[in-house]
Design a protein around this motif. Structure first.
Motif, PDB file in Angstrom:
ATOM      1  N   GLU A 179     -20.496  14.913   8.973  1.00  0.00           N
ATOM      2  CA  GLU A 179     -20.154  14.633   7.422  1.00  0.00           C
ATOM      3  C   GLU A 179     -18.679  14.975   7.128  1.00  0.00           C
ATOM      4  O   GLU A 179     -18.105  14.296   6.271  1.00  0.00           O
ATOM      5  N   ILE A 180     -18.069  16.109   7.608  1.00  0.00           N
ATOM      6  CA  ILE A 180     -16.684  16.593   7.574  1.00  0.00           C
ATOM      7  C   ILE A 180     -15.926  14.792   8.351  1.00  0.00           C
ATOM      8  O   ILE A 180     -14.852  14.659   7.460  1.00  0.00           O
ATOM      9  N   GLU A 181     -16.386  14.576   9.189  1.00  0.00           N
ATOM     10  CA  GLU A 181     -15.463  13.329   9.932  1.00  0.00           C
ATOM     11  C   GLU A 181     -15.496  12.111   8.873  1.00  0.00           C
ATOM     12  O   GLU A 181     -14.515  11.600   8.620  1.00  0.00           O
ATOM     13  N   ARG A 204     -16.725  26.229  23.964  1.00  0.00           N
ATOM     14  CA  ARG A 204     -17.780  24.833  23.945  1.00  0.00           C
ATOM     15  C   ARG A 204     -17.883  24.285  22.477  1.00  0.00           C
ATOM     16  O   ARG A 204     -18.070  23.017  22.320  1.00  0.00           O
ATOM     17  N   HIS A 205     -18.103  25.365  21.696  1.00  0.00           N
ATOM     18  CA  HIS A 205     -18.176  24.589  20.268  1.00  0.00           C
ATOM     19  C   HIS A 205     -16.871  23.877  19.913  1.00  0.00           C
ATOM     20  O   HIS A 205     -17.021  22.942  19.202  1.00  0.00           O
ATOM     21  N   GLY A 210     -14.401  18.360  19.235  1.00  0.00           N
ATOM     22  CA  GLY A 210     -13.564  17.457  19.515  1.00  0.00           C
ATOM     23  C   GLY A 210     -14.132  16.241  19.863  1.00  0.00           C
ATOM     24  O   GLY A 210     -13.656  15.098  19.703  1.00  0.00           O
ATOM     25  N   ARG A 211     -15.210  16.350  20.741  1.00  0.00           N
ATOM     26  CA  ARG A 211     -16.010  14.960  21.015  1.00  0.00           C
ATOM     27  C   ARG A 211     -16.411  14.296  19.831  1.00  0.00           C
ATOM     28  O   ARG A 211     -16.562  13.103  19.865  1.00  0.00           O
ATOM     29  N   LEU A 212     -17.230  15.018  18.866  1.00  0.00           N
ATOM     30  CA  LEU A 212     -17.656  14.617  17.667  1.00  0.00           C
ATOM     31  C   LEU A 212     -16.795  13.979  16.781  1.00  0.00           C
ATOM     32  O   LEU A 212     -17.030  12.800  16.041  1.00  0.00           O
ATOM     33  N   LEU A 213     -15.381  14.241  16.869  1.00  0.00           N
ATOM     34  CA  LEU A 213     -14.208  13.853  16.056  1.00  0.00           C
ATOM     35  C   LEU A 213     -13.369  12.647  16.788  1.00  0.00           C
ATOM     36  O   LEU A 213     -12.449  11.995  16.190  1.00  0.00           O
ATOM     37  N   ILE A 220      -6.257  15.412  17.965  1.00  0.00           N
ATOM     38  CA  ILE A 220      -7.130  16.318  17.631  1.00  0.00           C
ATOM     39  C   ILE A 220      -6.674  17.605  18.629  1.00  0.00           C
ATOM     40  O   ILE A 220      -6.752  17.484  19.715  1.00  0.00           O
ATOM     41  N   SER A 221      -6.412  18.686  17.792  1.00  0.00           N
ATOM     42  CA  SER A 221      -5.700  19.707  18.219  1.00  0.00           C
ATOM     43  C   SER A 221      -6.782  21.136  18.352  1.00  0.00           C
ATOM     44  O   SER A 221      -7.181  21.411  17.312  1.00  0.00           O
TER      45      SER A 221
END
Length: 724
Positions: A179-181, A204-205, A210-213, A220-221
């Motif tokens: 949703e934030i993306e 891991r979180h 990072g993968r979801l964005l 992505i930092s």
């Protein structure tokens, strides 16, 4: 325990690891081989400053030097023009470019970075705003903090939670990230920072976020990659800085790589060339341009770091392993205390924003040859921080309007009649004197309470400008000395940069330092540091455990894990085992302290911590319990480097052709008959008594009375104050 490996890698014993500290910090540059001789490797070091872009190249065993005006609107233009010029009439098969840049630094200082969003653990969205309760200006009645680089509307809380030991207390809510993306895409965000609580213990979180964005196709930092350490505020600030400048630096490096790559496509006599671009890091090492694009925050001290590396190498070469490195350029002055075993400090700030990466302990002040003079509301003469830069530059360059430090030197007669850069840049003396007189008449004369007609107002104004700027730079040297618990009188002043040699003796007088050193080609010295730099990487793992409950086997296990990563990555960069060096360190503190010190890992690391604490803070509590906060591995790939052979010293009298002319120069309010020499014609062993001015391609050295200059066997200058 496993058999030790060469280079201090996986399975090294504790004593082996201690020995590698010396190899890492004290032995690499001085033991280097002469590179480029008999090969087609062309190493080019570039330092982009606010006024000039400097080039030093190594080809066929010889150093080649060049200096061009910087192009602030597009820094890569000067970079590529200089490289193309050096390639004329040369046919290398491989080109290595080591680049010191201030692109990321300027983006932070000028607040011209990317539109950045922050994803953090829900409930911690305002961490950047809260910060810490430190007050840098203790007596400021209206203290203020810099505005956060990420405004509140672009800070997003994500449902997730990890404990201090890495245990998952609340799984990551992937739907919230998706949703934030969507909102980030709608907002037109240019870069994203992801900082979750205790991600250094359980990354891991952040990695999943990072993968979801990825579909955003933005930098992505992740804090677990940028700064995988405890202390959430510093980790957040550093990761946000990384995200803030990532698009800016990536665009610049992309253009630079494309331009440098075209040199490879143009080819040589045996076909296409091999070209690589490295970028100087803030810890004095170098990294690939690709890595710099991923972690641009590592480059915030990229430019001045090269000068410190060169100062350490030059100091060891001429027999002064401890020096005060003083780099005065056109826009700023950088000062650093260089010792035999000095380590990069962890943490600092830039533009008022905390940064937690390893940094050389460099103090920077906005004081350079281009610093502009003004009169404040109280009628006091001020110099800087505003600078004329490269465009329009000082008044004497023909375009500037505000009088500067460089103009003051010209008024006092301290430049040669042929201009700068070996005559390539002429100086307008008449225009400069006119601007100085107008400044005096309009801004200072109405405040003057002395005689109606002031004698030599132009020269007195020029001397006043130099006095003001010298005080500011002396304070910077005192600050770096005090922070290290050292007395500046115990160190020679190693001055470089285009303007360093003009102020070296005045600063040494102000600080009661009896010796100053001016290296060869001082105006190109920071670029020279690129040729002495190693490929550097840092690896860290947080422990947070009392020393009394920590076994050597526990430390060795973690060090083995970090060393294995380091060896693998250095090998991937093309460094053979003999070209790798690893050094091992511990971050330690007394139980209950808020901050820690870094000490080399050895059998005596506990005692070493107490001694380091006493040196840094003036006391040590040997009976107090200590704890280990983190373990560090500093890995370096060591390329071949230039070395200078000493020359035979001649007699004390300079040759006749080195003396150019004699004319009056102003010192301390009085004109003195002063001899002007061409420095390149001076020979080892020559001695010159002040007052004198030494001219060379990249800089000017001013020797006031009662100083004396001696040319050493490496053609450096050793300046000594007579009677001290």
């Amino acid at each position: 325990m496993a058999k030790p490996r060469a280079g201090g890698g996986e399975g090294s014993t504790l004593s082996d690891r201690g020995k590698n500290v010396a190899r890492l910090l004290g032995g690499t540059a001085s033991a280097a081989l002469l590179a480029g001789s008999g090969s087609r490797l062309f190493r080019i070091a570039v330092d982009t400053g606010g006024t000039f872009t400097d080039f030093v190249a190594l080809w066929d065993g010889r150093l080649l030097c060049r200096k061009l005006p910087s192009t602030p609107h597009a820094p890569e233009e000067a970079l590529l023009e200089g490289i193309r010029g050096l390639l004329k009439e040369r046919d290398p098969g491989r080109i290595e470019v080591v680049h010191g840049t201030t692109v990321g630094t300027n983006a932070i200082l000028e607040r011209k970075g990317a539109l950045t969003a922050l994803l953090t653990t829900e409930g911690f969205e305002d961490l950047l705003e809260i910060g810490r309760q430190n007050r840098p200006r203790l007596y400021d009645l209206g203290p203020s903090k810099p505005v956060p680089l990420v405004p509140p509307e672009w800070r997003w809380g994500v449902p997730e939670r990890v404990g201090v030991r890495g245990e998952v207390l609340l799984p990551l809510d992937s739907s919230a990230v998706r949703e934030i993306e969507k909102r980030l895409r709608e907002a037109g965000v240019e870069s994203v920072a992801v900082v979750y609580l205790f991600s250094f213990a359980h990354p891991r979180h952040e990695e999943e976020t990072g993968r979801l964005l990825r579909n955003l196709d933005l930098p992505i930092s992740l804090s677990c990659q940028v700064l995988p350490e405890h202390r959430e505020y510093e980790r957040t600030s550093t990761t946000v800085l990384n995200a803030y400048i990532a698009p800016v630096l990536r665009r610049y490096l992309g253009r630079a790589e494309e331009g440098v790559g075209s040199l490879a496509e143009s080819g040589g006599s045996d076909g296409p060339r091999s070209v690589s671009l490295w970028v100087m890091r803030s810890n004095g090492g170098a990294m690939s341009a690709k890595r710099a694009g991923e972690q641009p925050v590592q480059t915030v001290l990229s430019g001045p770091a090269g000068g410190v590396v060169a100062a350490a190498a030059w100091g060891r070469l001429v027999g002064f392993p401890r020096v005060i490195a003083f780099d005065m350029g056109g826009t700023s002055t950088d000062v650093c205390l260089v010792g035999e075993r000095e380590l990069p400090h962890r943490g600092g700030s830039i533009g008022g924003y905390p940064i937690g990466i390893p940094l050389l302990p460099i103090q920077t002040v906005a004081a350079g040859g281009g610093s502009i003079a003004r009169v404040d509301a109280g009628g006091a003469l001020r110099v800087g921080p505003e600078s004329a830069g490269a465009d329009p530059g000082p008044v004497c360059y023909g375009r500037g309007e505000g009088i500067t430090v460089t103009d003051a030197h010209l008024v006092l007669g301290r430049f040669g009649s042929g201009g700068l850069l070996g005559g390539q840049m002429s100086l307008d003396g008449a225009r400069t004197r006119e601007c100085f007189f107008r400044f005096w008449r309009d801004r200072l004369a109405p405040l003057w309470s002395g005689p109606a007609e002031e004698d030599h107002p132009v020269e007195r104004l020029a001397q006043g400008i130099l006095d003001v700027i010298n005080v500011r730079m002396a304070r910077a040297i005192q600050l770096v000395s005090a922070e290290s618990g050292r007395d500046p009188r115990d160190f020679p002043l190693l001055a470089y940069g285009g303007a360093g040699g003009q102020h070296a003796c005045d600063l040494a007088d102000a600080l009661e330092i009896s010796q100053a050193l001016i290296p060869r080609d001082p105006g190109l010295f920071s670029a020279l540091g690129g040729l002495f730099s190693d490929f550097a990487r840092d690896y860290v793992e947080t422990l947070l455990r009392p020393q009394e409950r920590t076994e050597e086997e526990d430390l060795e296990r973690i060090f083995d894990r970090l060393a294995a990563r380091a060896e693998e990555e250095l090998a991937a960069e093309g460094f053979a085992k003999a070209e790798r060096a690893l050094a091992f360190f511990l971050d330690m503190r007394y139980v209950g302290q808020g901050f820690e010190l870094t000490v080399p890992y050895s059998t005596e690391y506990g005692s070493q911590f107490h001694r380091t604490h006493e040196l840094r803070y003036g006391y040590a509590d040997w009976g107090r319990k200590t704890e280990i906060v983190a373990l560090r591995v500093v890995a370096r790939g060591i390329p071949r480097k230039p070395s200078l052979a000493p020359e035979e010293e001649m007699g004390p009298e300079p040759s006749e052709d080195s003396l150019l002319y004699e004319r009056p120069v102003w010192f301390s309010g009085l004109p003195y008959p002063t001899r002007f020499y061409q420095r390149e014609r001076l020979l080892p062993g020559n001695r010159i008594a002040g007052p004198a001015v030494l001219l060379e391609y990249s800089g000017t050295t001013v020797i006031p009375p009662p100083w004396m200059a001696r040319v050493d066997c490496y053609r450096g200058l050793v300046l000594t104050r007579q009677g001290r």
